[in-house]
Design a protein around this motif. Structure first.
Motif, PDB file in Angstrom:
ATOM      1  N   LEU A  46       0.826  -1.204   0.000  1.00 40.85           N
ATOM      2  CA  LEU A  46       0.000   0.000   0.000  1.00 40.85           C
ATOM      3  C   LEU A  46       0.863   1.257   0.000  1.00 40.85           C
ATOM      4  O   LEU A  46       0.550   2.232  -0.685  1.00 40.85           O
ATOM      5  CB  LEU A  46      -0.949  -0.008   1.200  1.00 40.85           C
ATOM      6  N   GLY A  47       1.956   1.239   0.754  1.00 36.62           N
ATOM      7  CA  GLY A  47       2.876   2.368   0.768  1.00 36.62           C
ATOM      8  C   GLY A  47       3.511   2.602  -0.594  1.00 36.62           C
ATOM      9  O   GLY A  47       3.687   3.741  -1.029  1.00 36.62           O
ATOM     10  N   ALA A  48       3.847   1.517  -1.292  1.00 40.19           N
ATOM     11  CA  ALA A  48       4.434   1.627  -2.627  1.00 40.19           C
ATOM     12  C   ALA A  48       3.450   2.255  -3.615  1.00 40.19           C
ATOM     13  O   ALA A  48       3.863   2.888  -4.592  1.00 40.19           O
ATOM     14  CB  ALA A  48       4.873   0.245  -3.126  1.00 40.19           C
ATOM     15  N   GLU A  49       2.166   2.110  -3.368  1.00 39.47           N
ATOM     16  CA  GLU A  49       1.136   2.709  -4.222  1.00 39.47           C
ATOM     17  C   GLU A  49       0.815   4.139  -3.811  1.00 39.47           C
ATOM     18  O   GLU A  49      -0.037   4.795  -4.421  1.00 39.47           O
ATOM     19  CB  GLU A  49      -0.148   1.864  -4.178  1.00 39.47           C
ATOM     20  N   GLY A  50       1.462   4.636  -2.759  1.00 35.84           N
ATOM     21  CA  GLY A  50       1.238   6.003  -2.313  1.00 35.84           C
ATOM     22  C   GLY A  50       0.081   6.161  -1.339  1.00 35.84           C
ATOM     23  O   GLY A  50      -0.272   7.278  -0.971  1.00 35.84           O
ATOM     24  N   LEU A  51      -0.513   5.064  -0.929  1.00 31.97           N
ATOM     25  CA  LEU A  51      -1.630   5.132   0.020  1.00 31.97           C
ATOM     26  C   LEU A  51      -1.107   5.351   1.434  1.00 31.97           C
ATOM     27  O   LEU A  51      -0.032   4.881   1.797  1.00 31.97           O
ATOM     28  CB  LEU A  51      -2.454   3.842  -0.037  1.00 31.97           C
ATOM     29  N   GLN A  52      -1.887   6.062   2.216  1.00 30.50           N
ATOM     30  CA  GLN A  52      -1.576   6.288   3.625  1.00 30.50           C
ATOM     31  C   GLN A  52      -2.770   5.851   4.450  1.00 30.50           C
ATOM     32  O   GLN A  52      -3.912   5.943   4.006  1.00 30.50           O
ATOM     33  CB  GLN A  52      -1.290   7.766   3.893  1.00 30.50           C
ATOM     34  N   GLY A  53      -2.523   5.374   5.647  1.00 30.89           N
ATOM     35  CA  GLY A  53      -3.624   4.960   6.502  1.00 30.89           C
ATOM     36  C   GLY A  53      -3.119   4.267   7.748  1.00 30.89           C
ATOM     37  O   GLY A  53      -1.979   4.455   8.178  1.00 30.89           O
ATOM     38  N   GLU A  54      -3.978   3.463   8.315  1.00 32.79           N
ATOM     39  CA  GLU A  54      -3.662   2.698   9.512  1.00 32.79           C
ATOM     40  C   GLU A  54      -4.143   1.274   9.306  1.00 32.79           C
ATOM     41  O   GLU A  54      -5.124   1.033   8.609  1.00 32.79           O
ATOM     42  CB  GLU A  54      -4.377   3.283  10.733  1.00 32.79           C
ATOM     43  N   VAL A  55      -3.460   0.357   9.944  1.00 36.24           N
ATOM     44  CA  VAL A  55      -3.857  -1.040   9.898  1.00 36.24           C
ATOM     45  C   VAL A  55      -3.743  -1.592  11.313  1.00 36.24           C
ATOM     46  O   VAL A  55      -2.863  -1.192  12.075  1.00 36.24           O
ATOM     47  CB  VAL A  55      -3.001  -1.839   8.871  1.00 36.24           C
ATOM     48  N   ALA A  56      -4.666  -2.469  11.665  1.00 34.94           N
ATOM     49  CA  ALA A  56      -4.669  -3.037  13.014  1.00 34.94           C
ATOM     50  C   ALA A  56      -5.043  -4.506  12.963  1.00 34.94           C
ATOM     51  O   ALA A  56      -5.837  -4.928  12.125  1.00 34.94           O
ATOM     52  CB  ALA A  56      -5.660  -2.287  13.906  1.00 34.94           C
ATOM     53  N   VAL A  57      -4.444  -5.260  13.868  1.00 34.97           N
ATOM     54  CA  VAL A  57      -4.845  -6.649  14.092  1.00 34.97           C
ATOM     55  C   VAL A  57      -5.724  -6.624  15.337  1.00 34.97           C
ATOM     56  O   VAL A  57      -5.269  -6.242  16.414  1.00 34.97           O
ATOM     57  CB  VAL A  57      -3.618  -7.560  14.309  1.00 34.97           C
ATOM     58  N   VAL A  58      -6.986  -6.985  15.153  1.00 34.42           N
ATOM     59  CA  VAL A  58      -7.963  -6.905  16.229  1.00 34.42           C
ATOM     60  C   VAL A  58      -8.466  -8.303  16.556  1.00 34.42           C
ATOM     61  O   VAL A  58      -8.926  -9.015  15.670  1.00 34.42           O
ATOM     62  CB  VAL A  58      -9.150  -5.997  15.827  1.00 34.42           C
ATOM     63  N   HIS A  59      -8.350  -8.681  17.803  1.00 36.48           N
ATOM     64  CA  HIS A  59      -8.912  -9.950  18.259  1.00 36.48           C
ATOM     65  C   HIS A  59     -10.255  -9.666  18.927  1.00 36.48           C
ATOM     66  O   HIS A  59     -10.409  -8.668  19.619  1.00 36.48           O
ATOM     67  CB  HIS A  59      -7.972 -10.637  19.239  1.00 36.48           C
ATOM     68  N   GLY A  60     -11.206 -10.530  18.695  1.00 37.21           N
ATOM     69  CA  GLY A  60     -12.524 -10.362  19.291  1.00 37.21           C
ATOM     70  C   GLY A  60     -13.585  -9.960  18.286  1.00 37.21           C
ATOM     71  O   GLY A  60     -14.720  -9.701  18.656  1.00 37.21           O
TER      72      GLY A  60
END
Length: 82
Positions: A46-60
Motif C-alpha cells: 500500500l505504501g508503494a502505491e502512495g496510500l496512507q492509513g492505519e492497519v490493526a490486528v484486532v482480536h474479538g
C-alpha cells in the motif's frame, strides 16, 4: 474500512515449516505469525502505491453471514500507521 479474516493460518505455517513442526505450535501462534506477515506485506504494497492509513490486528471480531460479531473481550493486538 476493510476487514480481512485469515482462515488457513495453520495450513500456511505447515507448508512453510512442515507438518511436524506445525503440530508442535499452538494455533494462536500460527494465526499471529501469519497476521504479522500479512500486515508487513500489506503495508509495503500500500505504501508503494502512495496510500496512507492505519492497519490493526484486532482480536474479538468475527465475520459470518454478512455481519460482524463483536465479542466481549475485543482488543487490538497490533496497530501501525503507514
Amino acid at each position: 474500512m476493510i476487514v480481512l479474516k485469515i482462515t488457513n493460518a495453520s495450513e500456511v505455517v505447515a507448508s512453510k515449516v512442515g507438518k511436524f513442526l506445525e503440530r508442535l505450535t499452538p494455533d494462536s501462534f500460527d494465526q499471529s505469525t501469519v497476521e504479522d506477515i500479512v500486515i508487513k506485506k500489506l503495508i509495503e504494497n500500500l505504501g508503494a502505491e502512495g496510500l496512507q492509513g492505519e492497519v490493526a490486528v484486532v482480536h474479538g471480531l468475527d465475520i459470518g453471514n454478512g455481519s460482524i460479531l463483536v465479542r466481549d473481550h475485543m482488543h487490538v493486538r497490533r496497530h501501525q500507521t503507514f
